[in-house]
Design a protein around this motif. Structure first.
Motif, PDB file in Angstrom:
ATOM      1  N   GLU A 197      44.515  65.829 -13.304  1.00 18.86           N
ATOM      2  CA  GLU A 197      44.033  65.853 -11.916  1.00 18.86           C
ATOM      3  C   GLU A 197      42.568  66.261 -11.841  1.00 18.86           C
ATOM      4  O   GLU A 197      41.783  65.684 -11.090  1.00 18.86           O
ATOM      5  N   VAL A 198      42.200  67.268 -12.624  1.00 17.23           N
ATOM      6  CA  VAL A 198      40.808  67.731 -12.642  1.00 17.23           C
ATOM      7  C   VAL A 198      39.894  66.623 -13.148  1.00 17.23           C
ATOM      8  O   VAL A 198      38.819  66.371 -12.588  1.00 17.23           O
ATOM      9  N   ALA A 199      40.304  65.915 -14.178  1.00 19.25           N
ATOM     10  CA  ALA A 199      39.491  64.822 -14.713  1.00 19.25           C
ATOM     11  C   ALA A 199      39.319  63.715 -13.678  1.00 19.25           C
ATOM     12  O   ALA A 199      38.220  63.182 -13.496  1.00 19.25           O
ATOM     13  N   TYR A 254      34.224  62.669  -7.901  1.00 19.04           N
ATOM     14  CA  TYR A 254      33.050  63.417  -7.445  1.00 19.04           C
ATOM     15  C   TYR A 254      31.764  62.793  -7.990  1.00 19.04           C
ATOM     16  O   TYR A 254      30.803  62.610  -7.249  1.00 19.04           O
ATOM     17  N   ILE A 255      31.751  62.472  -9.272  1.00 19.58           N
ATOM     18  CA  ILE A 255      30.551  61.888  -9.883  1.00 19.58           C
ATOM     19  C   ILE A 255      30.222  60.552  -9.241  1.00 19.58           C
ATOM     20  O   ILE A 255      29.063  60.259  -8.938  1.00 19.58           O
ATOM     21  N   ARG A 256      31.224  59.738  -8.999  1.00 16.68           N
ATOM     22  CA  ARG A 256      30.990  58.432  -8.351  1.00 16.68           C
ATOM     23  C   ARG A 256      30.456  58.610  -6.931  1.00 16.68           C
ATOM     24  O   ARG A 256      29.522  57.941  -6.520  1.00 16.68           O
ATOM     25  N   LEU A 257      31.066  59.521  -6.186  1.00 11.72           N
ATOM     26  CA  LEU A 257      30.629  59.771  -4.816  1.00 11.72           C
ATOM     27  C   LEU A 257      29.206  60.317  -4.788  1.00 11.72           C
ATOM     28  O   LEU A 257      28.378  59.905  -3.965  1.00 11.72           O
ATOM     29  N   TYR A 258      28.896  61.224  -5.694  1.00  9.27           N
ATOM     30  CA  TYR A 258      27.549  61.787  -5.770  1.00  9.27           C
ATOM     31  C   TYR A 258      26.538  60.694  -6.098  1.00  9.27           C
ATOM     32  O   TYR A 258      25.462  60.644  -5.502  1.00  9.27           O
ATOM     33  N   SER A 259      26.875  59.802  -7.006  1.00  2.03           N
ATOM     34  CA  SER A 259      25.969  58.700  -7.368  1.00  2.03           C
ATOM     35  C   SER A 259      25.739  57.779  -6.175  1.00  2.03           C
ATOM     36  O   SER A 259      24.607  57.363  -5.915  1.00  2.03           O
ATOM     37  N   GLU A 260      26.809  57.463  -5.458  1.00  3.71           N
ATOM     38  CA  GLU A 260      26.670  56.613  -4.271  1.00  3.71           C
ATOM     39  C   GLU A 260      25.774  57.278  -3.235  1.00  3.71           C
ATOM     40  O   GLU A 260      24.927  56.622  -2.625  1.00  3.71           O
ATOM     41  N   PHE A 261      25.956  58.587  -3.028  1.00  5.09           N
ATOM     42  CA  PHE A 261      25.132  59.291  -2.056  1.00  5.09           C
ATOM     43  C   PHE A 261      23.662  59.295  -2.472  1.00  5.09           C
ATOM     44  O   PHE A 261      22.776  59.089  -1.640  1.00  5.09           O
ATOM     45  N   GLU A 262      23.395  59.543  -3.749  1.00  4.79           N
ATOM     46  CA  GLU A 262      22.010  59.548  -4.240  1.00  4.79           C
ATOM     47  C   GLU A 262      21.370  58.177  -4.048  1.00  4.79           C
ATOM     48  O   GLU A 262      20.208  58.069  -3.654  1.00  4.79           O
ATOM     49  N   ASN A 263      22.098  57.120  -4.325  1.00  2.22           N
ATOM     50  CA  ASN A 263      21.576  55.764  -4.118  1.00  2.22           C
ATOM     51  C   ASN A 263      21.285  55.525  -2.641  1.00  2.22           C
ATOM     52  O   ASN A 263      20.252  54.951  -2.281  1.00  2.22           O
TER      53      ASN A 263
END
Length: 186
Positions: free
Chosen positions: A47-49, A55-64
């Motif tokens: 679950e943590v993985a 989270y990493i995908r969402l953060y990348s989308e937000f940065e873009n």
């Protein structure tokens, strides 16, 4: 009884044949592999993985998204005055023609008339873009619209009023873009 004995012997053969027949028909299913049950710790790690990946995908989308909107904002600011500049170019052309005619013409009234026409054209262009002159003389001094450069002793009837306007103030779409510099009665 011999017949019964033969029947008993035949029955086991029939059962064996039935099993073989079922296997051939595909009805006999091989035992499936059973997944070993995950321990509670393994489930939590999984679950943590998954959460970390989301989270990493969402953060990348937000940065873009942030970079893209910042770039668009810069482009909008850089090109915001493009419409105004395009509308002012004909006025600039008129000023250039007026300069040439001043050098060759001695008729002052024609030069004055030409400059008045250019001024009116310039003023109409600015008004069409939302610029509006502020009327200050005779109004009550307002720090939201006026900048007091000096005070002048006046009677009680002119106290707190704008006596003179040194430099006009302007609104752009109802927002003050330049405060009027005024003389206030005290």
């Amino acid at each position: 009884m011999a017949d019964n004995k033969d029947m008993l012997e035949e029955e086991p053969q029939n059962e064996a044949q039935n099993e073989v027949t079922e296997e051939v028909k595909g009805e006999n299913v091989e035992p499936q592999e059973v997944e070993p049950e995950l321990s509670e710790l393994d489930k939590l790690k999984k679950e943590v993985a998954e959460s970390k990946d989301k989270y990493i995908r969402l953060y990348s989308e937000f940065e873009n998204f942030r970079r893209r909107t910042a770039k668009e904002k810069i482009e909008t600011i850089m090109n915001a005055s493009e419409g105004l500049i395009k509308d002012l170019i004909p006025v600039l052309d008129d000023f250039e023609r007026a300069q040439k005619s001043i050098e060759t013409t001695e008729d002052v009234s024609a030069i004055k008339e030409g400059i008045d026409l250019i001024f009116n054209k310039f003023q109409k262009t600015l008004v069409s873009k939302g610029l509006k002159a502020m009327e200050s003389k005779g109004e009550v001094f307002d720090v939201e619209k006026h900048e007091c450069i000096t005070q002048f002793a006046a009677g009680d009837d002119k106290k707190g009023l704008v006596i003179d306007e040194v430099e006009k103030g302007y609104y752009l779409n109802e927002k003050v873009v330049r405060y009027a510099k005024v003389v206030v009665g005290s």
